[in-house]
Design a protein around this motif. Structure first.
Motif, mmCIF file in Angstrom:
data_model
loop_
_atom_site.group_PDB
_atom_site.id
_atom_site.type_symbol
_atom_site.label_atom_id
_atom_site.label_comp_id
_atom_site.label_asym_id
_atom_site.label_seq_id
_atom_site.Cartn_x
_atom_site.Cartn_y
_atom_site.Cartn_z
ATOM 1 N N UNK A 186 0.825 -1.206 0.000
ATOM 2 C CA UNK A 186 0.000 0.000 0.000
ATOM 3 C C UNK A 186 0.859 1.256 0.000
ATOM 4 N N UNK A 187 1.944 1.226 0.734
ATOM 5 C CA UNK A 187 2.839 2.388 0.758
ATOM 6 C C UNK A 187 3.378 2.663 -0.640
ATOM 7 N N UNK A 188 3.860 1.606 -1.293
ATOM 8 C CA UNK A 188 4.415 1.796 -2.641
ATOM 9 C C UNK A 188 3.344 2.305 -3.601
ATOM 10 N N UNK A 189 2.143 1.768 -3.468
ATOM 11 C CA UNK A 189 1.048 2.232 -4.326
ATOM 12 C C UNK A 189 0.699 3.693 -4.036
ATOM 13 N N UNK A 190 0.659 4.030 -2.763
ATOM 14 C CA UNK A 190 0.332 5.416 -2.397
ATOM 15 C C UNK A 190 1.384 6.389 -2.902
ATOM 16 N N UNK A 191 2.602 5.884 -3.095
ATOM 17 C CA UNK A 191 3.675 6.745 -3.584
ATOM 18 C C UNK A 191 3.834 6.642 -5.097
ATOM 19 N N UNK A 192 2.846 5.987 -5.761
ATOM 20 C CA UNK A 192 2.835 6.022 -7.221
ATOM 21 C C UNK A 192 3.464 4.840 -7.925
ATOM 22 N N UNK A 193 3.595 3.712 -7.242
ATOM 23 C CA UNK A 193 4.174 2.545 -7.907
ATOM 24 C C UNK A 193 3.098 1.497 -8.193
ATOM 25 N N UNK A 194 3.296 0.775 -9.299
ATOM 26 C CA UNK A 194 2.486 -0.390 -9.562
ATOM 27 C C UNK A 194 3.061 -1.525 -8.735
ATOM 28 N N UNK A 195 2.218 -2.340 -8.110
ATOM 29 C CA UNK A 195 2.697 -3.381 -7.205
ATOM 30 C C UNK A 195 2.194 -4.748 -7.656
ATOM 31 N N UNK A 196 3.108 -5.705 -7.692
ATOM 32 C CA UNK A 196 2.731 -7.085 -7.975
ATOM 33 C C UNK A 196 2.869 -7.901 -6.697
ATOM 34 N N UNK A 197 1.780 -8.505 -6.240
ATOM 35 C CA UNK A 197 1.799 -9.228 -4.975
ATOM 36 C C UNK A 197 2.065 -10.720 -5.207
ATOM 37 N N UNK A 198 3.065 -11.252 -4.548
ATOM 38 C CA UNK A 198 3.385 -12.687 -4.617
ATOM 39 C C UNK A 198 3.368 -13.234 -3.199
ATOM 40 N N UNK A 199 2.221 -13.750 -2.762
ATOM 41 C CA UNK A 199 2.065 -14.102 -1.352
ATOM 42 C C UNK A 199 2.112 -15.606 -1.124
ATOM 43 N N UNK A 200 2.578 -15.988 0.077
ATOM 44 C CA UNK A 200 2.652 -17.399 0.499
ATOM 45 C C UNK A 200 3.611 -18.194 -0.402
ATOM 46 N N UNK A 201 4.800 -17.667 -0.587
ATOM 47 C CA UNK A 201 5.781 -18.327 -1.454
ATOM 48 C C UNK A 201 7.049 -18.688 -0.659
ATOM 49 N N UNK A 202 6.852 -19.180 0.560
ATOM 50 C CA UNK A 202 7.974 -19.535 1.439
ATOM 51 C C UNK A 202 8.865 -20.617 0.841
ATOM 52 N N UNK A 203 10.117 -20.658 1.297
ATOM 53 C CA UNK A 203 11.134 -21.482 0.640
ATOM 54 C C UNK A 203 10.999 -22.970 0.925
ATOM 55 N N UNK A 204 10.191 -23.364 1.917
ATOM 56 C CA UNK A 204 10.064 -24.793 2.203
ATOM 57 C C UNK A 204 9.326 -25.511 1.070
ATOM 58 N N UNK A 205 8.585 -24.771 0.275
ATOM 59 C CA UNK A 205 7.954 -25.345 -0.916
ATOM 60 C C UNK A 205 8.455 -24.538 -2.106
ATOM 61 N N UNK A 206 9.706 -24.752 -2.445
ATOM 62 C CA UNK A 206 10.445 -23.842 -3.329
ATOM 63 C C UNK A 206 9.780 -23.673 -4.688
#
Lengths: 252, 252, 252, 252, 252, 252, 252, 252
Positions: D139-159
Motif C-alpha cells: 500500500x505504501x508503494x502504491x500510495x507513492x505512485x508505484x504499480x505493485x505485484x503481490x506474490x504471497x505465500x511463497x515460502x522457501x520450504x515449498x520452493x
C-alpha cells in the motif's frame, strides 16, 4: 556559526564590504582542516572548550602526528591523546614532546595545566584492576584544568574502606565512580555525595561480567539519584564531563 | 553522620552531658522513620538536597499516602511522586493536595517552586512519542527549582528543526536530550552545546529497538564529548541531575 | 532457465532436433563449473549482472586462484576479490595481475572500468576508523562502473562538517553512509538526501558498541525514510547495491 | 536551504531588497509549522519527495487530526497514515475522508494515485501470517505512485511455489521480500532477481524467533548480493524505498 | 567496628582514658593498610574468617608480592592466590615459599592446613575438561580447612557413573557441582544430596554454550531445591562457600 | 543394568550361586574404567552402539592416548577422535595407527568400515567455508558405517545449484544440511527431502552472524517439517545421528 | 517434478502426444491451489508424506476452513490443525467434524489412524507444566500413524522416577524428550536410549529461563550423542520427526 | 534405594523371605504415587527433608488439590504451596485448611512449625517493591522451621539504613539478600556477614533492568566472598537453602 557572526557577515554584505560570493563561501565553508583521512575541527574547540583531544585507537602514528601538527599550526598548545598504545607512543616520541602514561594509555603534549576549576573532582575506583580506567578519567580531568582526588580500591564488599572517605566525597564538585564486576560502587557513592556522580563501568571481571555489561547494567539501574553513566571503560568521557562540571560558574 | 557531628557527640560524652548508652544509640540509630513497609529517609534530604521524591511504581496508594504523611510531619512541604498511574492519583486526591500530570505520570504536592538555578535546563526530545519522558525530566527539574526550556520534536532526520535552536542549546546550563528509536539526538546536541548533556533513551520504537535498547546503546557509544546516559525512560533521573548541575555555584 | 529458453528447447524436442535424453540433461544440468571445493556460477552472471566477485575469507590462495582461472576461461575479464588478506594477495601476485588495496583488503583483476552509471554514488563515513568499510564500498561501486564521491570523517557530533556537503548528498544517485559507535550518520544523511541511503554499521567502537551491534540497531531504527541496512562491516554489499541503483535506467 | 536560494537571498541583501534582519530571520527560521506537540515539516516534503506520511503509533487521534489539517492547509492532497489502529481510524472518520486498511493498519487520505514509476514493485511474502507487513509495503508503494505485484505465500520450504514466479521477479524494478521465522525468502529471491531486494523481517514466529530477531539476523547475513534490510515489521520503510527506486530516472 | 568495641571505646572516652581526638580517629580510621595500589584489609579477616585470599588476575607479580608482605607483617601465615598464571608464579618463587597448582592456577603460601570442618565437601565435575574449575574449588576448600572428596567425570549422559557415588553424595556436608555444556549435573546431584549444592558453570563447550552461559542458565533454572549458583568458572567462590558451610557449628 | 541381567543375578542370589556381597558389588559397580582424569565408559558402548568416539578438545595428547589404550584393551578396534588439532595428531602418530583429516580435525584409528546402513546419508553444505563442519559430519557417518553422498557449495542464493541435486536428496535415508550466514539451506532441503534433515549451523560469517547464532536461529525457526538442529559447528553430532537413522531397521 | 515424470512428459512432447504449450504449462505450473491468502500445497503431500497439517496460529477460522475445504476436495481425509485456540475450534465446529484437544491446542479431522510404524515413539516430559508441548508431540505422532508411549513428570531432580522407565526408553524407535527450566532431561534420556532423541525445550519457567532459552541452550549443548533439537514449544515438529523415524523401513 | 536397604533386600532374597519377582519389582518400582498428571514423590521427602512443597504455577486448582490429598494420605501434615495466585487459593479454600499470604502468593497447610534451627535466618531486601520475593523467602524458611529476622528497605543508596543492622547481620546463621535494580545489596551485606549469603535478584525495575537480569548479573559478579545466587524472583529457593543451612548440625 553563531548569530552574532552571521549578523556581522550579513551587514558586511549589505555595506558591500563583502561580496555575495565571499559570503556564500563563508556560509558554506566549514571551519575545519581537511587532512584527507581526517577533518581537524578547529570550530569544535570554540563550541566545546577543548579541541585538543585525539582518540588514538584506530589511527596510525602517522595520522596522529599529522593531526597534532595541524592542531599546532592552528595554535593549540596542549593535546591529550587517549587510547594510545605504547608502540605508537614510542613512534611519536622523536617528533612530539609527549608525556606518556602507560597504564591508562594516555599521551599528553604541552604538560598539565594549573587547576582552574571551582573545586575538585573525586575519582573513586572499586579495585586495583580498575586503575587503568580511573587513571584515564583522572588524567583527563587534570589535563582539562581540574584538581583530582584519587580514592582507589574502595569497593563495597569492604564498605568501611569507602566510608573512611565520606567527607571527601561529600565535598567534591563531581565524582567519577569506576567499577567492574557488580558495579555497585556508584550507588553507594551517590548516597554519600551531594554532587553529580559519573559512573564508569569497566571491563574488569570474568564469566557473567560479559566484558563490563554486568557493571554497566548495574549502574544504569542504580536506585540512587544524581548518577549518570558513560560507556564501558570510557574513563576519558567521565573525566571530561567531571571537569566540565568542575568549571561551571568559573568559565562563564 | 558527619565528622563535626561526631566530634560534638564525643565531646558531650567526654563532658558527661551525654551518657555512653545515649551516644551508642545515636551512633547506631539511623535517621529514618520506619513505616514497616518503608524506611522514610530524612537524613538523605540533607545529603542529597531533596528528600521529597517518591518512586510510585510498585507502591500502593496507601503506602504512598503513609510516606507523604511521614514526610509532612518531618516538615517537608513539597513532594514529587513519579511513576504514579492515574488510578492511584485519583485514590490519593481526597487525602492529598495533589497536582497530577497525566502524560509523564507525575504527581506534585506543594506546587512548583520559584526557579533558583543559575541558568536554565534545556529539555529536547526527538519525536512526539518521546514527550512522556521529556515531560518527566522537565517537571522534575522545575520541581527542583530550575527554569526549563522545552525543545520538542527536533529529531535528527530533519536536522534544520534542531539547528533552529542552536543558540538556545549553546546557552543552556544543562541539556536533557530525550530520544527513542536510533537515539541520535544527544550526539548532535552535544556538538552544539557547551554544557553537560544528559541522554535519556526512551522505549519508543518497535522491532529491533528492543524497548529502548537500541537508543541506549547509541547514546552510550556517542562520539561526542560531554554526554552521559541514564536508564531507559528515566526522565526523572535526567531532570534531577540537570537541576543539580543548574544549581552548582548557587546553593554552595 | 528462462521461459523463452525452455520453449525453444521443447520445440527442438518436438521437432526431433534434440533427443529426450539431451533435453532431460539440459533441464537437469545446472550452468556452473564444479571445482570440487566450489561451484563457479556462470549462470549467476546473467541473473545479477556481475559474476566476478569472490568472497576471499575462508578460501585458500589456491582455491581463489582456481576460481579465478575458471572465471577467466569462461570469459570474465574483471574480478573483484573482497576480504582478501595481504598474505593471500602476495601469494596470488605471481599468478594473477592483481591490484591490491590494503586498508579495505580488496583485490582487483582487470582494472577499474569506465563509469557508466546514471549519476554518482556518495560514500560518507563518520570517522577515520571507518575508512576500511567505506573504501570497500567505494571500490566495489567503482569496480561495478559507478563514479564515487567520497565524504569522509563527517560524523554527526560536528554537524557542520556534514552540512558543508549537503548539496553533494542531495544530488547523489545513491548514498552509502558508513558509521560505527552510535551509528547516527545515516539518519542525518537521509534527511539531506532524496535518493536511497544504504547504511553500513562498522565494528568500530568499544565497550557497549558490541562489535557494531549498537550502530546496527541505531540504523535499523532510523526515524528517517529511504534507509536500508546491510550487515556490520559489509562495505561490499552496500557498494554493490549502490552501484546497482546507480545503473537503474541505464542498463535496461 | 539550498545554495541557489542562499545566493538569491544574499543578492537581495546586497541590493537592499531584503534587510539584514529579514535575511537573518530567513537563515534562522526553519520551514515547519509548530503545533506544540509536533513540528510539521513542510521542508522535508521538498527534500524527500513526500511529506504526507504520518507514523500513527503513539499519537492520539486528536494529534493526528491536527497534523493532517496542518498538512492540508499547506496544500497536501494525499496523506498516508501508518500504524493506525482501528479505534483511532474510527475516531478520525467523521473529520477526514479516510480510506482504512485493517490488516496492515494503514489509513489513506486523498485516494491512490495513478502509478507513475518506471516499472513495478514486486512484494513477496513467505506465509499467510506475514500478510500484514507485506500489505503495508504494498500500500505504501502504491500510495507513492508505484504499480505493485503481490506474490504471497511463497515460502522457501515449498520452493516450487516461488520458482513459478521467477520471471515476474526477474523483471521487477524493486522487490520487497517479507518473511518471519527463518527469514530465508530474500536470499532465494535475490538469486532470481536483477534489481535491489529489500528484506522485511516480520515478528511472525514463536520461541527462538524472538519477535523477528531470527529473521532479521538471517536477512542481514544473506549470502546473496543486492539485498538490504529494514527494521522488523517495517513494511512502510520497504515500500517507501522500493517506490523511490521504482521512480529513479522518472522523477528526475 | 562491632557494638562491643564501640561501647568500650565510648566508655574510655567517658572515663577520660581516651581523648576525643583519639576516639574520633578510631571511628574514622579504617582497619586496612594502604599500599597505594591496594588497601589490604586486615579487618575483613575478622569479619569473614579468612583474609588470606588474593585474586591474582590483573595484578602484577610485584603488587602480589607487596600484598603478601603486608599480610605477613600483619601476622597471616597462610595465603591463597587464585587466578595466578604460571609466569607470575615463577616470578614470585624466589621471594615467596609458594606451592603452585598449574591446572587451576592456584598458589598457596603456608601449606595446607589440617581439616577442621564438621564433615567433608564433595566436589563433582561432569567432564575431564571441567577439572580446572573443580580443582580450584577443591584446593580452596582444602586451604580453608575442609576435607574434600573428588568425584570427577560423572556427567549425566552416563548416569550410572554418577549413581555409583550416590552414597558419598548423600553423606556430604556440602557439594560443589561443576559442569560446562548443558550444565545438568547439579540438578541430578541435588536430587541425591541432602545438603546445599553449589553449582559452578564452566566455560567449557563451544557454539551455543556461549562461554558458559548455557550452563549458567541451566543451573539457575534447576528444578531441584537446595541449589545456588556462582559465576562462570568461579571455583574459588564455590570452594569458599562450601568450606564455610562445612565449618558451621564448628567455629561457633 | 537391564532387567534380564538383574533377574538373572537375583536368581543366582536366591540359588546361592552368588553371595549377597557379590551381588551388592555388582549392583553398585559401574561398568567403566577409571583413569583418574576420565572414566572410560564400556557400558555405553552397549547402550548406544558405539563407544569409540573421543572428543579431543581440552584433552592432552597423553590423556587421549591413555583413553585409546584403555579402549583397545577392552576390545575396541575402531576409534574416532574429533576436534583433534594437528599438533596432537602429530604427537599421537608414533603411538597410534592414526589416519588424520586436517580440515575437519578428525582422527581415525582402525580404518573406515564397510558401509552397512540401509541407504545413504546426504551431506549438503552451503558454501566452501562450511566444508570443515560438513566433512566432520561426513567422516563421522562413514566411520559409523554409512555411505555418504557429498553435495557441497549448494547455497540457496543460487538455487539451481541445489535443485540439480533434487533427486539425490529425495532418495537419501537422512540428510545433513550444513550452513553458516543466514542458514537457509535446511529449509529448502527439507522441502525436497522425504527423510529427516539434520541442520548444522556453522560459525561461518561475520558481523551480525554472531559466530553462528544467526544460522542457528534460522534453522530452529524453519517453516519446513522434518528438521531438527544440533549445536553450532557440531558436524559430529549430525553425522552420528544421521548414521543412527541410516541404520534403523538394519541393526535391529 | 521428479525425473521420471519429466522424462515421460518430454517423451510425450517428442511423440506429439503433448504440445509444446501444454508441456511448457506443465513445467511452469506449480501443483498447488491458490486461495488468495494461501497456496495449498498438494505437491508437498507427495514429497513429505503428509499434506494435512495446518499451522493455525495467525490464521482466521475462515481461512482455516477454506484450506480444509480445499484439502478435502483434493481428497485428503485426515487433517491435523496445530496451535488452534479454543475460540477458533468452537467457530469451526459447526462446519467441520473436528476433534479438539484443549491442552495442546490441537484439532483433528478424520480421526486417529491405526498405528503403522515399526515400533513406538516414547514421549517423556520433565514436569506437569510441560504437558502441553508433550501432548502436541504425542498427538502429532499418533495422527501420523505412530504408537506413542507417554512418560510424564520424570524430571531429573528425582532421577529414580526416570530410571524406572529405562527399559521402555531403551526399546523405543524414537524418543521425544520435553523439558523447560534447565532442560536436562534429554541428556539423561539419551544416555539410556539407543535411538534418536528429539529434544523439545518448553517456555516453562520464570526469571532466567527467558521463555525457554535456558532449556534450548542446554539441549543444544548436550554432552550426549544422538540428540537433536527443535524450536521452543515445537511439540509438533518433534512428533512429526519422531513419527517419520518410526516409519523408516516401513513406508519404503 | 540406599545400600543398606538393598543389602537387606538381597539378604531376604538369599533367605527366601522375598521371592525373586518381589525383589525385582522392588528394584524396579520407584517410590512415588502416579496421579497421571504428576508423580508425587514420597521418596524425595526422605532424601531432601521436605516433600511438602508444591510449585503452584502452571497447575490447576484441581491438580493441586489432588497432589495435596495424595500427600495427606501419605502422612504429610504440612504443605507449602508457592506461586499460588489468589484465584486458585480461593478455589482451594473450601477443600483445604489453607492459610494464604497474598503478596508472596504463598499458601500454607498445617500451620507454621516451631523454629528448630540452630540460629536465625536474616532476610534483607533493598526496597519496598522487593517485598514479594523477600516474603516468599521468609515464609519458606519459617515453614521449614527457621526463625526469621526481616530487614526490609535497606538499599545501598542510603547505606546507613543497612549499617544500622550490622550486628544482626553479623550474627545470622544465613542471610537472604533480596534486590532488584542494580542488585548491589548482597555485596555489601556479605562484607558485614560471616555466614553464607544467598542472593535473590528480583524483577523489580524498568528499562535496562531487563526483568531482573541486571540484578542477577551484578550478584553473580559480586566481589565479596560467601555469596551464591538463585534465579530471579526465586525467594522460595533462597528460603529453602537458608533454612537448610540454619539446620546444619541440628538435624544430623
Amino acid at each position: 556559526m553563531e548569530a552574532r557572526e552571521a549578523r556581522k557577515l550579513l551587514e558586511q554584505v549589505a555595506s558591500g564590504d563583502v561580496t555575495v560570493d565571499q559570503a556564500l563561501a563563508r556560509f558554506q565553508t566549514a571551519p575545519f582542516s581537511d587532512l584527507g583521512y581526517a577533518k581537524v575541527d578547529h570550530h569544535r574547540a570554540l563550541a566545546q572548550g577543548v579541541s585538543e583531544v585525539i582518540y588514538g585507537e584506530g589511527k596510525t602514528a602517522g595520522q596522529i602526528l599529522g593531526i597534532c601538527r595541524s592542531m599546532e599550526s592552528a595554535g593549540q598548545k596542549r593535546v591529550l591523546i587517549t587510547r594510545l598504545d605504547s608502540q605508537k607512543a614510542q613512534a611519536l616520541s622523536p617528533d612530539l614532546d609527549l608525556e606518556y602514561f602507560e597504564l591508562p594509555r594516555v599521551g599528553l603534549i604541552g604538560g598539565m595545566p594549573q587547576p582552574d576549576g571551582a573545586g575538585y573532582v573525586a575519582v573513586a575506583c572499586a579495585g586495583t584492576s580498575d586503575l587503568y580506567a580511573a587513571e584515564e578519567a583522572a588524567l583527563t580531568a587534570e589535563a582539562l584544568g581540574s584538581r583530582v582526588l584519587r580514592l582507589y580500591d574502595v569497593g563495597v564488599a569492604g564498605i568501611h574502606r569507602l566510608l573512611a572517605h565520606s567527607d571527601e566525597i561529600a565535598r567534591a564538585r563531581a565524582v567519577v565512580a569506576v567499577a567492574g564486576m557488580e558495579g555497585a560502587l556508584p550507588s553507594v557513592v551517590a548516597g554519600l555525595a551531594s554532587c553529580p556522580v559519573i559512573a564508569v563501568p569497566t571491563s574488569v571481571g570474568y564469566g557473567a561480567s560479559f566484558g563490563g555489561v554486568a557493571a554497566l547494567l548495574a549502574m544504569l539501574n542504580s536506585c540512587a539519584s544524581g548518577i549518570s553513566v558513560v560507556n564501558i571503560d570510557n574513563g576519558f568521557g567521565a573525566g571530561y564531563l567531571a571537569s566540565m562540571i568542575d568549571h561551571i560558574g568559573v568559565v562563564e
